[in-house]
Design a protein around this motif. Structure first.
Motif, mmCIF file in Angstrom:
data_model
loop_
_atom_site.group_PDB
_atom_site.id
_atom_site.type_symbol
_atom_site.label_atom_id
_atom_site.label_comp_id
_atom_site.label_asym_id
_atom_site.label_seq_id
_atom_site.Cartn_x
_atom_site.Cartn_y
_atom_site.Cartn_z
ATOM 1 N N TYR A 130 0.811 -1.217 0.000
ATOM 2 C CA TYR A 130 0.000 0.000 0.000
ATOM 3 C C TYR A 130 0.844 1.266 0.000
ATOM 4 O O TYR A 130 0.387 2.305 -0.476
ATOM 5 C CB TYR A 130 -1.012 -0.031 1.143
ATOM 6 N N ARG A 131 2.062 1.202 0.489
ATOM 7 C CA ARG A 131 2.980 2.339 0.376
ATOM 8 C C ARG A 131 3.262 2.609 -1.105
ATOM 9 O O ARG A 131 3.232 3.752 -1.554
ATOM 10 C CB ARG A 131 4.288 2.052 1.109
ATOM 11 N N GLU A 132 3.484 1.537 -1.841
ATOM 12 C CA GLU A 132 3.750 1.657 -3.280
ATOM 13 C C GLU A 132 2.534 2.231 -4.018
ATOM 14 O O GLU A 132 2.660 3.145 -4.835
ATOM 15 C CB GLU A 132 4.123 0.285 -3.844
ATOM 16 N N LYS A 133 1.351 1.695 -3.723
ATOM 17 C CA LYS A 133 0.135 2.180 -4.383
ATOM 18 C C LYS A 133 -0.136 3.648 -4.058
ATOM 19 O O LYS A 133 -0.492 4.432 -4.944
ATOM 20 C CB LYS A 133 -1.071 1.331 -3.966
ATOM 21 N N ALA A 134 0.037 4.013 -2.786
ATOM 22 C CA ALA A 134 -0.206 5.399 -2.377
ATOM 23 C C ALA A 134 0.776 6.340 -3.062
ATOM 24 O O ALA A 134 0.394 7.420 -3.530
ATOM 25 C CB ALA A 134 -0.106 5.528 -0.860
ATOM 26 N N GLY A 135 2.036 5.932 -3.147
ATOM 27 C CA GLY A 135 3.040 6.759 -3.817
ATOM 28 C C GLY A 135 2.742 6.933 -5.293
ATOM 29 O O GLY A 135 2.904 8.027 -5.851
ATOM 30 N N THR A 136 2.298 5.872 -5.926
ATOM 31 C CA THR A 136 1.969 5.934 -7.352
ATOM 32 C C THR A 136 0.798 6.873 -7.602
ATOM 33 O O THR A 136 0.823 7.679 -8.547
ATOM 34 C CB THR A 136 1.649 4.522 -7.884
ATOM 35 N N VAL A 137 -0.220 6.806 -6.770
ATOM 36 C CA VAL A 137 -1.379 7.695 -6.924
ATOM 37 C C VAL A 137 -0.956 9.148 -6.751
ATOM 38 O O VAL A 137 -1.354 10.022 -7.533
ATOM 39 C CB VAL A 137 -2.504 7.318 -5.927
#
Length: 169
Positions: free
Chosen positions: A119-126
């Motif tokens: 979720y860190r990766e997904k949040a950063g991508t968004v």
């Protein structure tokens, strides 16, 4: 006067002290877990704190997991960030319990590190994509907003080269 002042100060300190039981009764389950874990480091066999930590952890985990479930159904693009922070809270509980090996073997908390990474990766991508979208508007305020989004990317992906380059741009 000195004795009266000392007595009042002692009563004030006692009244303001946080206890695991008070936090549990108020529904502050995360704090109750952390306080009970600290107490159990000193006396791992205290049955009162063992009961509090077991109940508090169960309620705290259920609260966070229900919020995660709600966020998963949200259409808000920041939902991954919200989910990430819920997992951060869950991992803090696991870490607090992990510091007391006797209690850890009783509670057996789940490890959420893989969820944190996801979720860190997904949040950063968004956040990165939001920054790019702001840059398309080509006005001063949009560039400021884009800069803030790229700063947020760095909270999730420290040292991300693309975000740093976009901030410079």
């Amino acid at each position: 006067k000195f004795y009266l002042f000392s007595l009042l100060a002692a009563l004030l300190v006692l009244a303001s002290c946080k206890t695991a039981k008070k936090m549990y009764e108020k529904g502050n389950y995360d704090e109750a877990v952390e306080l009970a874990a600290k107490k159990l480091q000193k006396d791992p066999d205290d049955p009162k704190f063992r009961d509090i930590i077991l109940s508090s952890y169960r309620f705290a985990r259920n609260d966070h997991e229900s919020r995660i479930s709600e966020y998963n159904f949200s259409s808000n693009e920041l939902k991954w960030e919200w989910i990430y922070y819920e997992y951060v809270s869950l991992q803090k509980l696991t870490d607090a319990i992990h510091r007391v090996p006797d209690v850890y073997s009783i509670v057996l908390p789940e490890d959420y590190n893989s969820d944190l990474v996801t979720y860190r990766e997904k949040a950063g991508t968004v956040r990165y994509e939001r920054g790019l979208a702001f840059m398309q508007h080509s006005d001063k305020q949009s560039y400021r907003n884009a800069y803030r989004e790229f700063q947020a990317v760095l909270n999730f992906k420290p040292g991300d080269r693309e975000a740093i380059l976009k901030m410079d741009e």
